[in-house]
Design a protein around this motif. Structure first.
Motif, PDB file in Angstrom:
ATOM      1  N   TYR A 139      42.993 -58.534 -54.319  1.00 29.49           N
ATOM      2  CA  TYR A 139      43.580 -59.466 -53.350  1.00 29.49           C
ATOM      3  C   TYR A 139      44.783 -58.783 -52.710  1.00 29.49           C
ATOM      4  CZ  TYR A 139      40.561 -63.197 -54.885  1.00 29.49           C
ATOM      5  OH  TYR A 139      39.451 -63.962 -55.145  1.00 29.49           O
ATOM      6  N   TYR A 140      44.815 -58.793 -51.367  1.00 22.55           N
ATOM      7  CA  TYR A 140      45.826 -58.003 -50.665  1.00 22.55           C
ATOM      8  C   TYR A 140      46.190 -58.677 -49.346  1.00 22.55           C
ATOM      9  CZ  TYR A 140      48.142 -53.793 -48.856  1.00 22.55           C
ATOM     10  OH  TYR A 140      49.054 -52.893 -48.364  1.00 22.55           O
ATOM     11  N   ASN A 141      47.481 -58.652 -49.053  1.00 27.84           N
ATOM     12  CA  ASN A 141      47.971 -59.111 -47.758  1.00 27.84           C
ATOM     13  C   ASN A 141      48.880 -58.016 -47.218  1.00 27.84           C
ATOM     14  OD1 ASN A 141      49.762 -60.239 -45.752  1.00 27.84           O
ATOM     15  ND2 ASN A 141      49.060 -62.265 -46.364  1.00 27.84           N
ATOM     16  N   PRO A 142      48.537 -57.402 -46.089  1.00 30.87           N
ATOM     17  CA  PRO A 142      49.327 -56.273 -45.593  1.00 30.87           C
ATOM     18  C   PRO A 142      50.757 -56.635 -45.241  1.00 30.87           C
ATOM     19  CG  PRO A 142      47.727 -56.994 -43.944  1.00 30.87           C
ATOM     20  CD  PRO A 142      47.388 -57.708 -45.204  1.00 30.87           C
ATOM     21  N   PHE A 143      51.054 -57.936 -45.095  1.00 32.32           N
ATOM     22  CA  PHE A 143      52.402 -58.370 -44.754  1.00 32.32           C
ATOM     23  C   PHE A 143      53.130 -58.972 -45.950  1.00 32.32           C
ATOM     24  CE2 PHE A 143      49.800 -58.707 -40.884  1.00 32.32           C
ATOM     25  CZ  PHE A 143      50.493 -57.825 -40.068  1.00 32.32           C
ATOM     26  N   ASP A 144      52.562 -58.797 -47.138  1.00 36.62           N
ATOM     27  CA  ASP A 144      53.155 -59.385 -48.342  1.00 36.62           C
ATOM     28  C   ASP A 144      54.392 -58.599 -48.773  1.00 36.62           C
ATOM     29  OD1 ASP A 144      53.330 -61.271 -50.330  1.00 36.62           O
ATOM     30  OD2 ASP A 144      51.252 -61.043 -50.967  1.00 36.62           O
ATOM     31  N   PRO A 169      30.968 -42.985 -57.342  1.00 37.98           N
ATOM     32  CA  PRO A 169      31.326 -43.709 -56.116  1.00 37.98           C
ATOM     33  C   PRO A 169      32.200 -44.925 -56.409  1.00 37.98           C
ATOM     34  CG  PRO A 169      29.002 -43.133 -56.105  1.00 37.98           C
ATOM     35  CD  PRO A 169      29.512 -42.821 -57.485  1.00 37.98           C
ATOM     36  N   PHE A 170      33.234 -45.087 -55.615  1.00 38.58           N
ATOM     37  CA  PHE A 170      34.205 -46.161 -55.768  1.00 38.58           C
ATOM     38  C   PHE A 170      34.045 -47.133 -54.612  1.00 38.58           C
ATOM     39  CE2 PHE A 170      39.138 -46.957 -55.663  1.00 38.58           C
ATOM     40  CZ  PHE A 170      38.937 -48.279 -56.048  1.00 38.58           C
ATOM     41  N   PHE A 171      33.600 -48.364 -54.919  1.00 34.41           N
ATOM     42  CA  PHE A 171      33.497 -49.444 -53.946  1.00 34.41           C
ATOM     43  C   PHE A 171      34.720 -50.341 -54.131  1.00 34.41           C
ATOM     44  CE2 PHE A 171      29.292 -47.880 -53.927  1.00 34.41           C
ATOM     45  CZ  PHE A 171      28.548 -48.473 -52.912  1.00 34.41           C
ATOM     46  N   LEU A 172      35.555 -50.428 -53.105  1.00 31.70           N
ATOM     47  CA  LEU A 172      36.717 -51.307 -53.168  1.00 31.70           C
ATOM     48  C   LEU A 172      36.452 -52.559 -52.343  1.00 31.70           C
ATOM     49  CD1 LEU A 172      39.699 -51.786 -54.041  1.00 31.70           C
ATOM     50  CD2 LEU A 172      40.369 -50.766 -51.842  1.00 31.70           C
ATOM     51  N   GLU A 173      36.744 -53.710 -52.938  1.00 29.16           N
ATOM     52  CA  GLU A 173      36.556 -55.005 -52.271  1.00 29.16           C
ATOM     53  C   GLU A 173      37.916 -55.667 -52.059  1.00 29.16           C
ATOM     54  OE1 GLU A 173      34.477 -59.388 -53.063  1.00 29.16           O
ATOM     55  OE2 GLU A 173      34.137 -57.750 -54.473  1.00 29.16           O
ATOM     56  N   PRO A 174      38.599 -55.380 -50.959  1.00 28.24           N
ATOM     57  CA  PRO A 174      39.886 -56.022 -50.700  1.00 28.24           C
ATOM     58  C   PRO A 174      39.685 -57.375 -50.012  1.00 28.24           C
ATOM     59  CG  PRO A 174      39.483 -54.328 -49.058  1.00 28.24           C
ATOM     60  CD  PRO A 174      38.263 -54.373 -49.938  1.00 28.24           C
ATOM     61  N   LEU A 175      40.267 -58.405 -50.572  1.00 26.30           N
ATOM     62  CA  LEU A 175      40.182 -59.754 -49.999  1.00 26.30           C
ATOM     63  C   LEU A 175      41.575 -60.191 -49.560  1.00 26.30           C
ATOM     64  CD1 LEU A 175      37.799 -61.555 -52.541  1.00 26.30           C
ATOM     65  CD2 LEU A 175      37.204 -60.359 -50.429  1.00 26.30           C
ATOM     66  N   VAL A 176      41.686 -60.655 -48.322  1.00 23.97           N
ATOM     67  CA  VAL A 176      42.993 -61.054 -47.805  1.00 23.97           C
ATOM     68  C   VAL A 176      43.259 -62.532 -48.069  1.00 23.97           C
ATOM     69  CG1 VAL A 176      42.905 -59.246 -46.039  1.00 23.97           C
ATOM     70  CG2 VAL A 176      42.144 -61.570 -45.474  1.00 23.97           C
ATOM     71  N   TYR A 177      44.527 -62.900 -47.990  1.00 25.72           N
ATOM     72  CA  TYR A 177      44.933 -64.284 -48.221  1.00 25.72           C
ATOM     73  C   TYR A 177      46.129 -64.604 -47.328  1.00 25.72           C
ATOM     74  CZ  TYR A 177      48.201 -61.811 -51.292  1.00 25.72           C
ATOM     75  OH  TYR A 177      49.137 -60.939 -51.787  1.00 25.72           O
ATOM     76  N   PRO A 178      46.434 -65.897 -47.099  1.00 26.50           N
ATOM     77  CA  PRO A 178      47.539 -66.262 -46.203  1.00 26.50           C
ATOM     78  C   PRO A 178      48.888 -65.763 -46.739  1.00 26.50           C
ATOM     79  CG  PRO A 178      46.121 -68.146 -46.635  1.00 26.50           C
ATOM     80  CD  PRO A 178      45.705 -67.077 -47.591  1.00 26.50           C
ATOM     81  N   SER A 179      49.787 -65.504 -45.836  1.00 20.94           N
ATOM     82  CA  SER A 179      51.114 -65.030 -46.214  1.00 20.94           C
ATOM     83  C   SER A 179      52.030 -66.204 -46.528  1.00 20.94           C
ATOM     84  CB  SER A 179      51.709 -64.193 -45.073  1.00 20.94           C
ATOM     85  OG  SER A 179      53.041 -63.848 -45.352  1.00 20.94           O
ATOM     86  N   GLU A 180      52.724 -66.127 -47.655  1.00 23.02           N
ATOM     87  CA  GLU A 180      53.697 -67.160 -48.011  1.00 23.02           C
ATOM     88  C   GLU A 180      54.887 -67.137 -47.058  1.00 23.02           C
ATOM     89  OE1 GLU A 180      54.606 -66.263 -52.077  1.00 23.02           O
ATOM     90  OE2 GLU A 180      53.102 -67.666 -52.826  1.00 23.02           O
TER      91      GLU A 180
END
Length: 349
Positions: A139-144, A169-180
């Motif tokens: 779980y990642y938010n670039p503005f966090d 092989p590395f599969f990355l699953e980044p999921l975004v979420y709203p910024s607090e």
């Protein structure tokens, strides 16, 4: 679709051979995802009208049935090492194996907590358990908060180094979420409008060589229920027009420096097909899809209330039809992974 070739013996070719094993002969990935743990247990308990946690035996049985019946139509299966190893023995011959590495229960609700891998596993142990590729959800938010994002980026770097050392092989699953920090994004509509930028920045970040990611298992940057003119649209106030949605898909595709596979995100198979066609119309080069709930989520209540035999019948009818429909779209719209921006170790000679 069926699995690819067997693992090679040359160390330099291990990653290439393993990625081939997870795709079909055309370099397209259609992976069946059944690595769900905590959320699947909760869904089964809810379907039974119980507050009790579903027994581990139920999770194993459900995973075994889904794997046995649907892998003849998949290039790979994504399972977890905690409840899914028994199902590996029931997969269709030649179907590739992807194993999840993240700890179950990790979610965006713990956005300020560092992510964790399964503590008693390593990439080496996952390979020993049968993995030809490793998947990690983040779980990642670039503005966090910069501190928590630094922790998350270091976490991905460590896993990437593990995978590189073993040619996995590395599969990355980044999921975004709203910024607090942005209270206006708390509504579904507001977040739908912000999501394309979040996804584009996230795939740009983790496509950098320092992370060692080979394939980005990316979520849809647009929410289909908010796309005007789409059959899946369910709102009178859309977040974007069809043309805007196409442009958002194109923006994410341009930001990605690694091959993309889309995830089903719990949407129906019909919606997944519609989104794949939209991505193709946008000219986004993607090499496949990893589908979980789109193929089996309606079978949860059937298993919980009617048992294994009823689920088996439902999967053979509805599940197979769903995965065949997605495979049909992929044959028309997807691009072989070896034609995309893979790392050097994943490029055919």
């Amino acid at each position: 679709m069926s699995g690819g070739k067997r693992e090679g013996t040359n160390a330099r070719q291990d990653k290439l051979s393993r990625l081939r094993a997870c795709s079909d002969e055309h370099g397209i990935i259609l992976a069946l995802a059944i690595d769900h743990r905590t959320n699947l247990a909760q869904a089964l308990a809810t379907a039974r009208g119980s507050q009790d946690v579903t027994a581990a035996s139920d999770l194993r049985t459900f995973k075994c049935l889904v794997t046995q019946i649907l892998t003849p139509y998949a290039s790979a299966v994504l399972l977890d090492p905690e409840y899914g190893l028994e199902a590996l023995r029931l997969r269709h011959p030649g179907t590739g194996v992807m194993l999840a590495y993240e700890r179950s229960g990790y979610s965006a609700n713990g956005r300020n907590q560092p992510p964790e891998v399964i503590p008693h596993y390593s990439v080496r142990r996952l390979v020993e358990a049968g993995a030809q590729a490793v998947k990690v959800l983040l779980y990642y938010n670039p503005f966090d908060d910069p501190h928590i994002n630094s922790v998350k980026r270091a976490y991905v770097e460590r896993i990437g180094a593990e995978c590189q050392a073993l040619e996995v092989p590395f599969f990355l699953e980044p999921l975004v979420y709203p910024s607090e920090e942005r209270p206006g994004e708390t509504s579904e509509l507001s977040f739908a409008r912000a999501k394309p930028t979040y996804v584009a920045r996230t795939v740009a970040e983790f496509g950098q060589p320092r992370y060692g990611v080979d394939v980005l298992k990316v979520e849809w940057p647009v929410v289909p229920t908010y796309i005007a003119g789409l059959r899946s649209c369910e709102t009178a106030v859309p977040a974007y027009s069809r043309d805007e949605a196409i442009e958002h898909l194109r923006m994410v595709g341009m930001a990605a420096a690694k091959p993309l596979v889309y995830l089903s995100a719990g949407y129906s198979s019909a919606t997944v097909c519609e989104l794949l066609e939209l991505a193709a119309e946008a000219g986004v080069p993607f090499c496949g899809v990893v589908c979980g709930r789109a193929l089996w989520q309606d079978g949860i209540a059937i298993y919980a209330k009617e048992g294994a035999a009823a689920l088996e019948r439902w999967l053979a009818r509805e599940g197979v039809a769903a995965i065949q429909a997605i495979a049909h779209v992929l044959r028309r719209c997807a691009t072989p992974w070896w034609q995309l921006k893979a790392s050097d170790s994943c490029q055919p000679a």
